[in-house]
Design a protein around this motif. Structure first.
Motif, PDB file in Angstrom:
ATOM      1  N   LEU A 143      88.714  23.235  66.048  1.00  0.00           N
ATOM      2  CA  LEU A 143      88.354  23.238  67.464  1.00  0.00           C
ATOM      3  C   LEU A 143      88.649  21.846  68.003  1.00  0.00           C
ATOM      4  CD1 LEU A 143      86.355  25.311  65.936  1.00  0.00           C
ATOM      5  CD2 LEU A 143      85.155  25.313  68.096  1.00  0.00           C
ATOM      6  N   THR A 144      89.489  21.780  69.036  1.00  0.00           N
ATOM      7  CA  THR A 144      89.852  20.497  69.647  1.00  0.00           C
ATOM      8  C   THR A 144      89.360  20.499  71.086  1.00  0.00           C
ATOM      9  OG1 THR A 144      91.791  20.342  68.228  1.00  0.00           O
ATOM     10  CG2 THR A 144      91.749  18.936  70.194  1.00  0.00           C
ATOM     11  N   PHE A 145      88.512  19.522  71.391  1.00  0.00           N
ATOM     12  CA  PHE A 145      87.912  19.395  72.714  1.00  0.00           C
ATOM     13  C   PHE A 145      88.590  18.240  73.450  1.00  0.00           C
ATOM     14  CE2 PHE A 145      84.864  21.380  70.003  1.00  0.00           C
ATOM     15  CZ  PHE A 145      84.057  22.173  70.787  1.00  0.00           C
ATOM     16  N   THR A 146      89.068  18.490  74.662  1.00  0.00           N
ATOM     17  CA  THR A 146      89.605  17.427  75.504  1.00  0.00           C
ATOM     18  C   THR A 146      88.898  17.506  76.848  1.00  0.00           C
ATOM     19  OG1 THR A 146      91.400  18.843  76.288  1.00  0.00           O
ATOM     20  CG2 THR A 146      91.896  17.409  74.426  1.00  0.00           C
ATOM     21  N   GLY A 147      88.698  16.341  77.470  1.00  0.00           N
ATOM     22  CA  GLY A 147      88.024  16.377  78.754  1.00  0.00           C
ATOM     23  C   GLY A 147      87.793  15.007  79.336  1.00  0.00           C
ATOM     24  N   LYS A 148      86.915  14.979  80.334  1.00  0.00           N
ATOM     25  CA  LYS A 148      86.581  13.762  81.075  1.00  0.00           C
ATOM     26  C   LYS A 148      85.086  13.513  80.992  1.00  0.00           C
ATOM     27  CE  LYS A 148      90.581  12.963  83.337  1.00  0.00           C
ATOM     28  NZ  LYS A 148      91.349  11.761  83.146  1.00  0.00           N
ATOM     29  N   VAL A 149      84.731  12.241  80.902  1.00  0.00           N
ATOM     30  CA  VAL A 149      83.338  11.824  80.910  1.00  0.00           C
ATOM     31  C   VAL A 149      83.012  11.304  82.302  1.00  0.00           C
ATOM     32  CG1 VAL A 149      81.636  10.273  79.899  1.00  0.00           C
ATOM     33  CG2 VAL A 149      83.510  11.145  78.488  1.00  0.00           C
ATOM     34  N   LYS A 150      81.912  11.806  82.881  1.00  0.00           N
ATOM     35  CA  LYS A 150      81.456  11.341  84.198  1.00  0.00           C
ATOM     36  C   LYS A 150      79.970  11.067  84.097  1.00  0.00           C
ATOM     37  CE  LYS A 150      84.977  13.886  86.694  1.00  0.00           C
ATOM     38  NZ  LYS A 150      85.310  15.111  87.382  1.00  0.00           N
ATOM     39  N   GLY A 151      79.628   9.810  83.809  1.00  0.00           N
ATOM     40  CA  GLY A 151      78.220   9.445  83.686  1.00  0.00           C
ATOM     41  C   GLY A 151      77.566  10.158  82.523  1.00  0.00           C
ATOM     42  N   ASP A 152      76.533  10.948  82.818  1.00  0.00           N
ATOM     43  CA  ASP A 152      75.790  11.657  81.776  1.00  0.00           C
ATOM     44  C   ASP A 152      76.277  13.091  81.596  1.00  0.00           C
ATOM     45  OD1 ASP A 152      74.255   9.463  81.181  1.00  0.00           O
ATOM     46  OD2 ASP A 152      72.610  10.021  82.521  1.00  0.00           O
ATOM     47  N   GLU A 153      77.511  13.364  82.046  1.00  0.00           N
ATOM     48  CA  GLU A 153      78.088  14.690  81.867  1.00  0.00           C
ATOM     49  C   GLU A 153      79.529  14.543  81.417  1.00  0.00           C
ATOM     50  OE1 GLU A 153      77.635  17.272  85.215  1.00  0.00           O
ATOM     51  OE2 GLU A 153      75.521  16.776  85.479  1.00  0.00           O
ATOM     52  N   MET A 154      80.016  15.549  80.698  1.00  0.00           N
ATOM     53  CA  MET A 154      81.429  15.603  80.322  1.00  0.00           C
ATOM     54  C   MET A 154      81.816  17.057  80.183  1.00  0.00           C
ATOM     55  SD  MET A 154      81.482  14.500  76.275  1.00  0.00           S
ATOM     56  CE  MET A 154      80.391  13.093  76.305  1.00  0.00           C
ATOM     57  N   GLY A 155      83.114  17.300  80.202  1.00  0.00           N
ATOM     58  CA  GLY A 155      83.580  18.666  80.050  1.00  0.00           C
ATOM     59  C   GLY A 155      85.082  18.731  80.115  1.00  0.00           C
ATOM     60  N   GLY A 156      85.608  19.895  79.758  1.00  0.00           N
ATOM     61  CA  GLY A 156      87.052  20.075  79.770  1.00  0.00           C
ATOM     62  C   GLY A 156      87.437  21.365  79.083  1.00  0.00           C
ATOM     63  N   THR A 157      88.452  21.263  78.201  1.00  0.00           N
ATOM     64  CA  THR A 157      89.037  22.429  77.558  1.00  0.00           C
ATOM     65  C   THR A 157      88.880  22.319  76.048  1.00  0.00           C
ATOM     66  OG1 THR A 157      90.671  22.559  79.323  1.00  0.00           O
ATOM     67  CG2 THR A 157      91.179  23.752  77.323  1.00  0.00           C
ATOM     68  N   VAL A 158      88.569  23.435  75.412  1.00  0.00           N
ATOM     69  CA  VAL A 158      88.539  23.515  73.952  1.00  0.00           C
ATOM     70  C   VAL A 158      89.628  24.485  73.514  1.00  0.00           C
ATOM     71  CG1 VAL A 158      86.700  25.272  74.016  1.00  0.00           C
ATOM     72  CG2 VAL A 158      87.144  24.023  71.887  1.00  0.00           C
ATOM     73  N   THR A 159      90.385  24.089  72.469  1.00  0.00           N
ATOM     74  CA  THR A 159      91.389  24.992  71.903  1.00  0.00           C
ATOM     75  C   THR A 159      90.986  25.332  70.468  1.00  0.00           C
ATOM     76  OG1 THR A 159      92.800  23.188  71.132  1.00  0.00           O
ATOM     77  CG2 THR A 159      93.281  24.086  73.313  1.00  0.00           C
ATOM     78  N   PHE A 160      91.359  26.528  70.050  1.00  0.00           N
ATOM     79  CA  PHE A 160      91.062  27.032  68.718  1.00  0.00           C
ATOM     80  C   PHE A 160      92.374  27.126  67.951  1.00  0.00           C
ATOM     81  CE2 PHE A 160      88.116  28.589  71.859  1.00  0.00           C
ATOM     82  CZ  PHE A 160      86.877  28.323  71.299  1.00  0.00           C
ATOM     83  N   ASN A 161      92.566  26.247  66.954  1.00  0.00           N
ATOM     84  CA  ASN A 161      93.823  26.156  66.214  1.00  0.00           C
ATOM     85  C   ASN A 161      95.011  25.943  67.153  1.00  0.00           C
ATOM     86  OD1 ASN A 161      92.762  26.250  63.670  1.00  0.00           O
ATOM     87  ND2 ASN A 161      93.207  28.401  63.320  1.00  0.00           N
ATOM     88  N   GLY A 162      94.784  25.252  68.259  1.00  0.00           N
ATOM     89  CA  GLY A 162      95.862  24.952  69.191  1.00  0.00           C
ATOM     90  C   GLY A 162      96.360  26.154  69.962  1.00  0.00           C
ATOM     91  N   GLN A 163      95.656  27.273  69.899  1.00  0.00           N
ATOM     92  CA  GLN A 163      96.122  28.490  70.553  1.00  0.00           C
ATOM     93  C   GLN A 163      95.202  28.868  71.704  1.00  0.00           C
ATOM     94  OE1 GLN A 163      96.542  31.194  67.267  1.00  0.00           O
ATOM     95  NE2 GLN A 163      98.188  30.006  66.368  1.00  0.00           N
ATOM     96  N   ALA A 164      94.251  29.768  71.447  1.00  0.00           N
ATOM     97  CA  ALA A 164      93.347  30.207  72.516  1.00  0.00           C
ATOM     98  C   ALA A 164      92.620  28.999  73.090  1.00  0.00           C
ATOM     99  CB  ALA A 164      92.351  31.220  71.966  1.00  0.00           C
ATOM    100  N   GLU A 165      92.380  29.023  74.395  1.00  0.00           N
ATOM    101  CA  GLU A 165      91.653  27.902  74.988  1.00  0.00           C
ATOM    102  C   GLU A 165      90.594  28.409  75.948  1.00  0.00           C
ATOM    103  OE1 GLU A 165      94.612  25.314  76.744  1.00  0.00           O
ATOM    104  OE2 GLU A 165      93.972  25.830  78.740  1.00  0.00           O
ATOM    105  N   ASP A 166      89.535  27.598  76.086  1.00  0.00           N
ATOM    106  CA  ASP A 166      88.431  27.961  76.962  1.00  0.00           C
ATOM    107  C   ASP A 166      87.765  26.691  77.472  1.00  0.00           C
ATOM    108  OD1 ASP A 166      86.618  29.750  78.269  1.00  0.00           O
ATOM    109  OD2 ASP A 166      86.855  31.125  76.592  1.00  0.00           O
ATOM    110  N   ASP A 167      86.668  26.836  78.205  1.00  0.00           N
ATOM    111  CA  ASP A 167      85.985  25.685  78.801  1.00  0.00           C
ATOM    112  C   ASP A 167      84.822  25.221  77.936  1.00  0.00           C
ATOM    113  OD1 ASP A 167      87.636  25.837  81.044  1.00  0.00           O
ATOM    114  OD2 ASP A 167      86.290  27.232  82.055  1.00  0.00           O
ATOM    115  N   TRP A 168      84.476  23.947  78.076  1.00  0.00           N
ATOM    116  CA  TRP A 168      83.274  23.390  77.462  1.00  0.00           C
ATOM    117  C   TRP A 168      82.666  22.374  78.412  1.00  0.00           C
ATOM    118  CZ3 TRP A 168      82.441  18.222  76.085  1.00  0.00           C
ATOM    119  CH2 TRP A 168      83.554  17.387  76.165  1.00  0.00           C
ATOM    120  N   SER A 169      81.369  22.129  78.239  1.00  0.00           N
ATOM    121  CA  SER A 169      80.692  21.106  79.026  1.00  0.00           C
ATOM    122  C   SER A 169      79.530  20.557  78.206  1.00  0.00           C
ATOM    123  CB  SER A 169      80.186  21.674  80.349  1.00  0.00           C
ATOM    124  OG  SER A 169      79.237  22.690  80.102  1.00  0.00           O
ATOM    125  N   ALA A 170      79.094  19.334  78.552  1.00  0.00           N
ATOM    126  CA  ALA A 170      77.980  18.710  77.850  1.00  0.00           C
ATOM    127  C   ALA A 170      77.211  17.804  78.794  1.00  0.00           C
ATOM    128  CB  ALA A 170      78.490  17.901  76.651  1.00  0.00           C
TER     129      ALA A 170
END
Length: 104
Positions: A66-93
């Motif tokens: 699982l590869t997570f890419t995204g942006k950090v904005k203060g106390d929040e972050m989020g972006g896209t997660v890929t599964f084996n470089g194929q299927a992709e979806d959203d994530w946030s924290a």
């Protein structure tokens, strides 16, 4: 970015909660992904407000990265997660509140 975060990411089976503990050394990111099926080590980078990290799990006997890419904005972050470089979806924290940290 360093510290504890409460994350959620979408999967084909529905959204999954994920605890993240990050340690930062320069642009190098290490830490732990706290999963319901067991904790795993993660590695990645943080450059400015760009974050990338990944970890590998065993899914029905097959390794899945699982590869997570995204942006950090203060106390929040989020972006896209890929599964084996194929299927992709959203994530946030969101950063875990300091009061939520267990006392030693």
């Amino acid at each position: 970015v360093e510290g504890e975060w409460n994350a959620t990411f979408n999967t084909p089976g529905g959204p999954l909660p994920l605890g993240l503990i990050f340690k930062v050394d320069g642009e190098k990111l290490t830490g732990t992904a706290k999963r319901s099926r067991g904790d795993v080590a993660l590695t990645g980078t943080v450059k400015g407000d760009d974050i990338t990290f990944s970890y590998t799990i065993d899914y029905n006997g097959d390794p899945v990265t699982l590869t997570f890419t995204g942006k950090v904005k203060g106390d929040e972050m989020g972006g896209t997660v890929t599964f084996n470089g194929q299927a992709e979806d959203d994530w946030s924290a969101k950063r875990a509140s300091p009061a939520a940290k267990p006392k030693k």
